[in-house]
Structures are given as C-alpha cells and as structure tokens.
Design a protein around this motif. Structure first.
Motif, PDB file in Angstrom:
ATOM      1  N   LEU A  42       2.226  16.523  39.545  1.00 40.98           N
ATOM      2  CA  LEU A  42       2.339  15.886  38.232  1.00 40.98           C
ATOM      3  C   LEU A  42       2.823  16.822  37.134  1.00 40.98           C
ATOM      4  CD1 LEU A  42      -0.947  13.782  38.395  1.00 40.98           C
ATOM      5  CD2 LEU A  42       1.378  13.034  38.900  1.00 40.98           C
ATOM      6  N   ARG A  43       2.883  18.122  37.416  1.00 43.04           N
ATOM      7  CA  ARG A  43       3.333  19.142  36.449  1.00 43.04           C
ATOM      8  C   ARG A  43       2.538  19.089  35.145  1.00 43.04           C
ATOM      9  NH1 ARG A  43       6.053  22.455  39.691  1.00 43.04           N
ATOM     10  NH2 ARG A  43       7.714  21.390  40.773  1.00 43.04           N
ATOM     11  N   LEU A  44       1.218  18.999  35.252  1.00 38.44           N
ATOM     12  CA  LEU A  44       0.334  18.941  34.086  1.00 38.44           C
ATOM     13  C   LEU A  44      -0.234  20.309  33.750  1.00 38.44           C
ATOM     14  CD1 LEU A  44      -1.735  15.746  34.943  1.00 38.44           C
ATOM     15  CD2 LEU A  44       0.174  15.931  33.346  1.00 38.44           C
ATOM     16  N   GLY A  45       0.557  21.238  33.405  1.00 30.51           N
ATOM     17  CA  GLY A  45       0.025  22.545  33.070  1.00 30.51           C
ATOM     18  C   GLY A  45       1.118  23.569  32.907  1.00 30.51           C
ATOM     19  N   ILE A  46       0.699  24.750  32.617  1.00 36.41           N
ATOM     20  CA  ILE A  46       1.615  25.866  32.442  1.00 36.41           C
ATOM     21  C   ILE A  46       2.047  26.357  33.819  1.00 36.41           C
ATOM     22  CG2 ILE A  46       1.826  28.210  31.534  1.00 36.41           C
ATOM     23  CD1 ILE A  46      -0.452  27.443  29.568  1.00 36.41           C
ATOM     24  N   PRO A  47       3.333  26.626  34.014  1.00 34.18           N
ATOM     25  CA  PRO A  47       3.764  27.162  35.312  1.00 34.18           C
ATOM     26  C   PRO A  47       3.020  28.455  35.632  1.00 34.18           C
ATOM     27  CG  PRO A  47       5.655  26.572  33.971  1.00 34.18           C
ATOM     28  CD  PRO A  47       4.442  26.441  33.105  1.00 34.18           C
ATOM     29  N   PRO A  48       2.619  28.638  36.880  1.00 35.27           N
ATOM     30  CA  PRO A  48       1.834  29.825  37.241  1.00 35.27           C
ATOM     31  C   PRO A  48       2.640  31.113  37.119  1.00 35.27           C
ATOM     32  CG  PRO A  48       2.453  28.620  39.199  1.00 35.27           C
ATOM     33  CD  PRO A  48       2.895  27.791  38.032  1.00 35.27           C
ATOM     34  N   ALA A  49       1.976  32.136  36.658  1.00 38.30           N
ATOM     35  CA  ALA A  49       2.572  33.473  36.610  1.00 38.30           C
ATOM     36  C   ALA A  49       2.396  34.127  37.983  1.00 38.30           C
ATOM     37  CB  ALA A  49       1.891  34.316  35.545  1.00 38.30           C
ATOM     38  N   HIS A  50       3.176  35.144  38.242  1.00 34.36           N
ATOM     39  CA  HIS A  50       3.035  35.863  39.503  1.00 34.36           C
ATOM     40  C   HIS A  50       1.714  36.636  39.497  1.00 34.36           C
ATOM     41  CE1 HIS A  50       3.961  38.043  43.113  1.00 34.36           C
ATOM     42  NE2 HIS A  50       3.715  39.178  42.481  1.00 34.36           N
ATOM     43  N   VAL A  51       0.933  36.451  40.540  1.00 37.80           N
ATOM     44  CA  VAL A  51      -0.354  37.136  40.672  1.00 37.80           C
ATOM     45  C   VAL A  51      -0.231  38.133  41.811  1.00 37.80           C
ATOM     46  CG1 VAL A  51      -2.807  36.845  41.141  1.00 37.80           C
ATOM     47  CG2 VAL A  51      -1.594  35.126  39.823  1.00 37.80           C
ATOM     48  N   SER A  52      -0.448  39.397  41.503  1.00 33.81           N
ATOM     49  CA  SER A  52      -0.360  40.423  42.536  1.00 33.81           C
ATOM     50  C   SER A  52      -1.580  40.362  43.441  1.00 33.81           C
ATOM     51  CB  SER A  52      -0.258  41.806  41.895  1.00 33.81           C
ATOM     52  OG  SER A  52      -1.479  42.141  41.266  1.00 33.81           O
ATOM     53  N   PRO A  53      -1.453  40.791  44.676  1.00 34.98           N
ATOM     54  CA  PRO A  53      -2.606  40.810  45.579  1.00 34.98           C
ATOM     55  C   PRO A  53      -3.772  41.637  45.021  1.00 34.98           C
ATOM     56  CG  PRO A  53      -0.600  41.116  46.839  1.00 34.98           C
ATOM     57  CD  PRO A  53      -0.222  41.167  45.391  1.00 34.98           C
ATOM     58  N   LYS A  54      -3.474  42.742  44.343  1.00 31.20           N
ATOM     59  CA  LYS A  54      -4.538  43.573  43.774  1.00 31.20           C
ATOM     60  C   LYS A  54      -5.314  42.792  42.716  1.00 31.20           C
ATOM     61  CE  LYS A  54      -5.385  47.862  41.284  1.00 31.20           C
ATOM     62  NZ  LYS A  54      -4.803  49.040  40.664  1.00 31.20           N
TER      63      LYS A  54
END
Length: 84
Positions: A42-54
């Motif tokens: 539904l695209r109800l939010g801010i697009p996710p940022a890149h999350v590093s494994p750490k």
C-alpha cells in the motif's frame, strides 16, 4: 489489547493448545504481514533507509528478541491465570 488477550485465551484454553511460544510467534507473524502489506503493497510510509548488518544486530535485533521474550512469558501466564 483486550481482543488479543481474549483471542490468545481462546486459542490456549478452549482449543487446549498449550504452546505459548507458538501463539507468540503467530502474533508476530501476523504483525509482520500487516506491516509488509502497509509498507510494500500500500506504500503507507517512508521508504526504508539502508540498514547495515552491524546496526541491525546492535539496535534492531535486541529489541525484537526482548519483545518476543515478553510475549512468550505473557502467553505462558495465560495457562496459569483465568481471564474473565
């Protein structure tokens, strides 16, 4: 919250299914499904940022683990307490 308590009680008492960890896992799976539907479909939010494994293992994983333990323990209490 009240609806979740009643649903969990019904699953664990009325169906005689005494696996509180499985009930907690099902709750987390349904929450994850709804979050995925809301964000990706539904695209109800801010697009996710890149999350590093750490960052994930340092910040996200401990919160999820503690939430799962809290749900497991609270569902285990349903076996001992009555919900009127």
């Amino acid at each position: 919250s009240t609806g979740i308590v009643i649903a969990n009680r019904w699953i664990m008492v009325e169906l005689a299914w005494s696996y509180p960890m499985a009930v907690a896992a099902m709750g987390m799976a349904v929450s994850g499904l709804f979050a995925w539907l809301a964000c990706d479909v539904l695209r109800l939010g801010i697009p996710p940022a890149h999350v590093s494994p750490k960052f994930y293992f340092k910040c996200v994983f401990p919160i999820g683990l503690l939430q799962a333990i809290a749900m497991w323990l609270s569902n285990t209490l349903y076996l001992l307490l009555t919900v009127a």
